[in-house]
Design a protein around this motif. Structure first.
Motif, short mmCIF file in Angstrom:
data_model
loop_
_atom_site.label_atom_id
_atom_site.label_comp_id
_atom_site.label_asym_id
_atom_site.label_seq_id
_atom_site.Cartn_x
_atom_site.Cartn_y
_atom_site.Cartn_z
N HIS A 261 0.84 -1.20 0.00
CA HIS A 261 0.00 0.00 0.00
C HIS A 261 0.87 1.25 0.00
CE1 HIS A 261 -4.15 1.34 0.39
NE2 HIS A 261 -3.68 2.37 1.10
N PRO A 262 0.35 2.39 -0.51
CA PRO A 262 1.12 3.63 -0.42
C PRO A 262 1.52 3.94 1.02
CG PRO A 262 -0.74 3.94 -1.89
CD PRO A 262 -0.91 2.58 -1.26
N TYR A 263 2.71 4.50 1.18
CA TYR A 263 3.20 4.85 2.51
C TYR A 263 2.34 5.94 3.14
CZ TYR A 263 7.41 2.64 0.57
OH TYR A 263 8.29 1.77 -0.02
N PRO A 264 2.20 5.91 4.46
CA PRO A 264 1.50 7.02 5.13
C PRO A 264 2.38 8.27 5.15
CG PRO A 264 2.30 5.45 6.74
CD PRO A 264 2.60 4.85 5.41
N PHE A 265 1.74 9.43 5.16
CA PHE A 265 2.44 10.72 5.20
C PHE A 265 2.21 11.36 6.57
CE2 PHE A 265 1.36 9.72 0.88
CZ PHE A 265 2.48 10.07 0.14
N ILE A 266 3.27 11.81 7.22
CA ILE A 266 3.18 12.44 8.53
C ILE A 266 3.59 13.91 8.41
CG2 ILE A 266 3.93 12.41 10.93
CD1 ILE A 266 2.39 9.89 10.11
N TYR A 267 2.68 14.80 8.79
CA TYR A 267 2.99 16.24 8.79
C TYR A 267 3.36 16.66 10.21
CZ TYR A 267 2.34 21.28 8.83
OH TYR A 267 2.51 22.63 9.02
N SER A 268 4.56 17.24 10.36
CA SER A 268 5.03 17.75 11.66
C SER A 268 4.68 19.22 11.76
CB SER A 268 6.54 17.53 11.81
OG SER A 268 7.01 18.20 12.96
N HIS A 269 3.83 19.55 12.70
CA HIS A 269 3.44 20.95 12.88
C HIS A 269 4.62 21.80 13.31
CE1 HIS A 269 1.00 24.41 13.87
NE2 HIS A 269 1.53 24.43 15.10
N GLU A 270 5.48 21.25 14.14
CA GLU A 270 6.62 22.01 14.64
C GLU A 270 7.63 22.29 13.52
OE1 GLU A 270 10.22 21.67 17.97
OE2 GLU A 270 8.67 20.11 17.84
N LYS A 271 7.94 21.27 12.71
CA LYS A 271 8.94 21.43 11.64
C LYS A 271 8.34 21.96 10.34
CE LYS A 271 11.74 17.59 13.38
NZ LYS A 271 12.31 16.25 13.05
N LYS A 272 7.03 21.96 10.24
CA LYS A 272 6.34 22.41 9.02
C LYS A 272 6.81 21.61 7.79
CE LYS A 272 4.48 25.72 11.44
NZ LYS A 272 3.11 25.58 11.96
N GLU A 273 6.96 20.30 7.97
CA GLU A 273 7.39 19.46 6.87
C GLU A 273 6.69 18.12 6.92
OE1 GLU A 273 11.60 19.30 7.50
OE2 GLU A 273 11.46 17.54 8.81
N VAL A 274 6.74 17.43 5.79
CA VAL A 274 6.06 16.14 5.65
C VAL A 274 7.11 15.05 5.47
CG1 VAL A 274 4.47 14.78 4.24
CG2 VAL A 274 4.02 17.20 4.64
N ALA A 335 -0.85 22.27 1.67
CA ALA A 335 -2.21 22.25 2.22
C ALA A 335 -2.22 22.61 3.70
CB ALA A 335 -2.83 20.87 2.00
N CYS A 336 -1.27 22.07 4.45
CA CYS A 336 -1.24 22.33 5.89
C CYS A 336 -0.82 23.75 6.21
CB CYS A 336 -0.30 21.33 6.57
SG CYS A 336 -0.89 19.63 6.51
N SER A 337 -0.03 24.36 5.35
CA SER A 337 0.42 25.73 5.61
C SER A 337 -0.58 26.78 5.12
CB SER A 337 1.78 25.98 4.94
OG SER A 337 1.68 25.84 3.53
N HIS A 338 -1.43 26.40 4.14
CA HIS A 338 -2.38 27.37 3.58
C HIS A 338 -3.81 27.21 4.11
CE1 HIS A 338 0.86 27.75 0.57
NE2 HIS A 338 0.37 28.96 0.36
N THR A 339 -4.07 26.17 4.88
CA THR A 339 -5.42 25.96 5.42
C THR A 339 -5.33 25.81 6.93
OG1 THR A 339 -5.26 23.57 5.10
CG2 THR A 339 -6.20 24.85 3.30
N SER A 340 -6.46 26.07 7.59
CA SER A 340 -6.45 26.03 9.06
C SER A 340 -7.03 24.74 9.61
CB SER A 340 -7.25 27.22 9.61
OG SER A 340 -8.58 27.19 9.10
N THR A 341 -7.95 24.10 8.88
CA THR A 341 -8.60 22.91 9.41
C THR A 341 -8.19 21.67 8.64
OG1 THR A 341 -10.54 23.05 7.98
CG2 THR A 341 -10.60 24.31 10.03
N LEU A 342 -8.40 20.51 9.26
CA LEU A 342 -8.09 19.23 8.61
C LEU A 342 -8.96 19.04 7.38
CD1 LEU A 342 -6.54 16.51 8.80
CD2 LEU A 342 -8.50 15.65 10.12
N GLU A 343 -10.26 19.38 7.47
CA GLU A 343 -11.17 19.23 6.34
C GLU A 343 -10.74 20.07 5.15
OE1 GLU A 343 -11.96 19.80 9.42
OE2 GLU A 343 -13.59 18.47 10.09
N ASP A 344 -10.34 21.33 5.46
CA ASP A 344 -9.90 22.21 4.37
C ASP A 344 -8.62 21.69 3.71
OD1 ASP A 344 -12.03 23.90 4.80
OD2 ASP A 344 -10.91 25.32 6.03
N SER A 345 -7.75 21.10 4.51
CA SER A 345 -6.50 20.59 3.93
C SER A 345 -6.78 19.44 2.96
CB SER A 345 -5.55 20.12 5.03
OG SER A 345 -5.99 18.91 5.64
#
Length: 376
Positions: A261-274, A335-345
């Motif tokens: 399966h495709p790998y999961p993607f983890i977004y770090s809020h502190e580092k602002k990176e995936v 998406a995480c840097s330009h939107t505020s909510t999970l749904e919007d991302s």
């Protein structure tokens, strides 16, 4: 009177005796032409005899006929009229034959049209039944999509966009004791109703497996693979990712195992990176006795997990370039840097993928699950 009666009787006998014989049209036309042609020399000779002699008799008529070369030419009228009538009869026979063939073709065409109409009605009935079944399957699949379980530590949202009214992606979100979230995302090979039926079968096998191995992602996939090899039809297989998300105060741990399966993607809020969490694993249903690995990731408030099916990373743009996991991780970061909510991302991600693949038709089911760690 006696002669006329005998003549009628003779004609009646001839007609009855030879009625079974078919007289051709050309023959009829020839006889008519010859008969009609005899009128010309007959009337010409009688008229010439009257004008020259003043009376008509057999002797005078024969004498005039013998002495007038012009009458000899007129005498040939039965031959020429008979010949031209014969040609006309042949043409008439051809026209009649063509007309009969056209009538037969018209009759055959009517039969074929009636048969085609019957086949078309049957096909339309089958299509209507198929549409009704497809609509029912769509409703059943929509009804079987998991409700989002309530967790104070996790915010969860997902979008499922099947290629057809029904698709082959499978999703399960289960609240397990001790505050654990069990996540199963899979993708059956193929599309449409057959893939949807296999996905339903896998869901049943996964539910049986959850009670026994639900707390051990590695063992969960190993047992599910054995079940798949036993129950899945030949030539069917699927990719899967099974993970456990556990909360620990203001942090969380995501432990997962994957099979193709495709790998999961983890977004770090502190580092602002995936980051892309890579771990090996073979698709399920191909081989018996496969072993799988596990990987654990620590998460903190406002960190996010994105789990997808390959319909989102295997899209191509108008020049045939594949999007791929690396570019997809960049889309998640934007998406995480330009939107505020999970749904919007998630909406941002889907719209960006659509813009990338504009001009190319969608050719696979699309699924994305997003989970955000909440501060408690």
């Amino acid at each position: 009177m006696l002669l006329m009666e005998k003549t009628r009787y003779f004609l009646f006998v001839l007609k009855k005796k030879y009625s079974h014989l078919k007289v051709s049209v050309a023959y009829k036309f020839t006889i008519f032409g010859i008969s009609f042609g005899f009128l010309f020399p007959l009337f010409s000779t009688l008229a010439e005899t009257w004008m020259q002699v003043g009376m008509i008799s057999l002797e005078s008529s024969l004498r005039i006929q013998a002495s007038r070369p012009l009458l000899w030419v007129i005498d040939s009228a039965p031959f020429f009229l008979g010949f031209f009538a014969w040609l006309a009869g042949i043409k008439q026979e051809a026209v009649k034959k063509l007309n009969l063939e056209l009538q037969k073709s018209n009759k055959d065409l009517k039969i074929e049209i009636a048969r085609s109409s019957s086949i078309e009605r049957n096909v339309r009935d089958l299509i209507d039944v198929y549409k009704e079944d497809l609509h029912s399957a769509k409703l059943i699949q929509e009804f079987s999509l998991p409700e989002i379980p309530s967790f104070p530590q996790f915010k969860i949202h997902y979008k499922y966009l099947p290629l057809n009214p029904v698709g082959g992606d499978l999703i399960s979100l289960q609240k397990i004791n001790n505050g654990l979230l069990g996540i199963l995302v899979g993708d059956v090979v193929g599309h449409g109703i057959s893939a949807a039926l296999i996905a339903s079968l896998v869901n049943v096998l996964a539910s049986k497996n959850r009670e026994k191995n639900g707390l051990n992602p590695k063992e969960y996939l190993e047992f599910l693979n054995k079940e798949a090899n036993q129950y899945l039809p030949e030539d069917y297989y699927f990719t899967a990712l099974y993970g456990l998300l556990a909360s620990n105060g203001n942090s969380a741990k995501f432990t997962f195992s994957r099979g193709g399966h495709p790998y999961p993607f983890i977004y770090s809020h502190e580092k602002k990176e995936v980051s892309i969490q890579e771990i090996s694993g073979t698709p399920l249903g191909l081989l018996d006795d496969l072993t799988y690995s596990e990987l654990s990731v620590d998460l903190f408030p406002k960190d996010r997990i994105y789990i997808i099916t390959d319909g989102l990373i295997e899209v191509k743009n108008d020049i045939g370039k594949l999007l791929g996991s690396k570019n997809f991780s960049s889309i998640i970061a934007n998406a995480c840097s330009h939107t505020s909510t999970l749904e919007d991302s998630i909406e941002f991600i889907l719209n960006t993928v659509d813009k990338f693949s504009i001009g190319k038709p969608v050719d696979d089911d699309r699924f994305i699950l997003g989970i955000e760690i909440q501060e408690v």
